[in-house]
Design a protein around this motif. Structure first.
Motif, PDB file in Angstrom:
ATOM      1  N   THR A 288      64.467 -38.535  45.037  1.00 28.64           N
ATOM      2  CA  THR A 288      63.352 -39.190  45.699  1.00 28.64           C
ATOM      3  C   THR A 288      62.024 -38.775  45.086  1.00 28.64           C
ATOM      4  O   THR A 288      61.249 -39.606  44.676  1.00 28.64           O
ATOM      5  CB  THR A 288      63.353 -38.875  47.208  1.00 28.64           C
ATOM      6  OG1 THR A 288      64.597 -39.285  47.760  1.00 28.64           O
ATOM      7  CG2 THR A 288      62.252 -39.608  47.912  1.00 28.64           C
TER       8      THR A 288
ATOM      9  N   MET B 281      55.012 -30.596  49.292  1.00 24.20           N
ATOM     10  CA  MET B 281      55.953 -30.515  50.415  1.00 24.20           C
ATOM     11  C   MET B 281      55.311 -31.032  51.701  1.00 24.20           C
ATOM     12  O   MET B 281      55.955 -31.735  52.484  1.00 24.20           O
ATOM     13  CB  MET B 281      56.452 -29.078  50.596  1.00 24.20           C
ATOM     14  CG  MET B 281      57.441 -28.632  49.544  1.00 24.20           C
ATOM     15  SD  MET B 281      58.936 -29.656  49.504  1.00 24.20           S
ATOM     16  CE  MET B 281      59.614 -29.362  51.140  1.00 24.20           C
TER      17      MET B 281
ATOM     18  N   HIS C 257      55.029 -35.006  51.017  1.00 18.71           N
ATOM     19  CA  HIS C 257      56.256 -35.773  50.774  1.00 18.71           C
ATOM     20  C   HIS C 257      57.480 -35.233  51.519  1.00 18.71           C
ATOM     21  O   HIS C 257      58.476 -35.937  51.643  1.00 18.71           O
ATOM     22  CB  HIS C 257      56.561 -35.822  49.275  1.00 18.71           C
ATOM     23  CG  HIS C 257      55.541 -36.586  48.500  1.00 18.71           C
ATOM     24  ND1 HIS C 257      55.549 -37.958  48.395  1.00 18.71           N
ATOM     25  CD2 HIS C 257      54.459 -36.166  47.799  1.00 18.71           C
ATOM     26  CE1 HIS C 257      54.525 -38.347  47.661  1.00 18.71           C
ATOM     27  NE2 HIS C 257      53.840 -37.286  47.286  1.00 18.71           N
ATOM     28  N   GLY C 258      57.434 -33.972  51.920  1.00 18.86           N
ATOM     29  CA  GLY C 258      58.540 -33.392  52.676  1.00 18.86           C
ATOM     30  C   GLY C 258      59.752 -32.994  51.861  1.00 18.86           C
ATOM     31  O   GLY C 258      60.746 -32.518  52.401  1.00 18.86           O
ATOM     32  N   ARG C 259      59.686 -33.179  50.551  1.00 18.26           N
ATOM     33  CA  ARG C 259      60.832 -32.845  49.708  1.00 18.26           C
ATOM     34  C   ARG C 259      60.422 -32.813  48.247  1.00 18.26           C
ATOM     35  O   ARG C 259      59.452 -33.445  47.843  1.00 18.26           O
ATOM     36  CB  ARG C 259      61.969 -33.828  49.920  1.00 18.26           C
ATOM     37  CG  ARG C 259      61.608 -35.253  49.528  1.00 18.26           C
ATOM     38  CD  ARG C 259      62.648 -36.279  49.907  1.00 18.26           C
ATOM     39  NE  ARG C 259      63.895 -36.011  49.232  1.00 18.26           N
ATOM     40  CZ  ARG C 259      65.092 -36.379  49.685  1.00 18.26           C
ATOM     41  NH1 ARG C 259      65.185 -37.047  50.817  1.00 18.26           N
ATOM     42  NH2 ARG C 259      66.179 -36.108  49.020  1.00 18.26           N
TER      43      ARG C 259
ATOM     44  N   ASP D  55      62.907 -33.201  44.783  1.00 18.88           N
ATOM     45  CA  ASP D  55      64.277 -33.398  44.325  1.00 18.88           C
ATOM     46  C   ASP D  55      64.464 -33.138  42.840  1.00 18.88           C
ATOM     47  O   ASP D  55      65.596 -33.028  42.379  1.00 18.88           O
ATOM     48  CB  ASP D  55      64.723 -34.827  44.634  1.00 18.88           C
ATOM     49  CG  ASP D  55      64.640 -35.121  46.118  1.00 18.88           C
ATOM     50  OD1 ASP D  55      65.409 -34.522  46.878  1.00 18.88           O
ATOM     51  OD2 ASP D  55      63.779 -35.933  46.517  1.00 18.88           O
TER      52      ASP D  55
ATOM     53  N   HIS E 282      63.099 -25.545  47.537  1.00 18.50           N
ATOM     54  CA  HIS E 282      63.041 -26.930  48.029  1.00 18.50           C
ATOM     55  C   HIS E 282      64.004 -27.866  47.290  1.00 18.50           C
ATOM     56  O   HIS E 282      64.171 -29.007  47.717  1.00 18.50           O
ATOM     57  CB  HIS E 282      61.614 -27.456  47.904  1.00 18.50           C
ATOM     58  CG  HIS E 282      60.592 -26.530  48.458  1.00 18.50           C
ATOM     59  ND1 HIS E 282      60.491 -26.253  49.809  1.00 18.50           N
ATOM     60  CD2 HIS E 282      59.662 -25.758  47.840  1.00 18.50           C
ATOM     61  CE1 HIS E 282      59.518 -25.374  50.007  1.00 18.50           C
ATOM     62  NE2 HIS E 282      58.998 -25.067  48.832  1.00 18.50           N
TER      63      HIS E 282
END
Length: 127
Positions: A13, A76, A79-81, A83, A126
């Motif tokens: 993502t 973070m 976007h919360g992530r 990958d 993460h």
């Protein structure tokens, strides 16, 4: 520019491309974006306007842990992530070894190795 034979990398993502405003970093960012990734360029240099309208950009000094840590924290938070991470930052000093001062060598080493370490360390929890 993405060529027709470029592979599509899918499944993630959000990817950070360090050193992404030109060269190998930009090519990597274009391939990831073509595969559907949200790509964040992290660089000390600002992107050209044609690049800035295609990608999210954040300024970072990869020789400073605090700058890298702050960037990862902000990504973070937004976007919360994370990958994927592409470490493509680097530069070169064209000189003979005899003319290479300790300061220049330390700067090269700090960007090429230290920057990779700082980003991997900050992103690893993460990924």
């Amino acid at each position: 520019m993405i060529h027709k034979e470029s592979p599509k990398i899918t499944g993630g993502t959000v990817a950070i491309v360090v050193g992404g405003v030109r060269g190998i970093g930009l090519a990597s960012a274009e391939i990831l974006q073509a595969g559907g990734w949200t790509v964040i360029l992290a660089d000390r240099d600002s992107p050209d306007p044609s690049i800035a309208e295609k990608f999210e950009y954040h300024h970072v000094d990869i020789a400073q842990s605090e700058s890298v840590d702050d960037l990862v924290f902000n990504i973070m938070a937004q976007h919360g992530r994370i990958d994927g991470l592409v470490n493509a930052a680097g530069y070169n000093r064209h000189s003979l070894v005899a003319d290479l001062s300790d300061d220049i060598w330390t700067g090269l080493f700090d960007v090429h190795l230290g920057g990779v370490l700082r980003f991997c360390r900050a992103c690893q929890p993460h990924l």
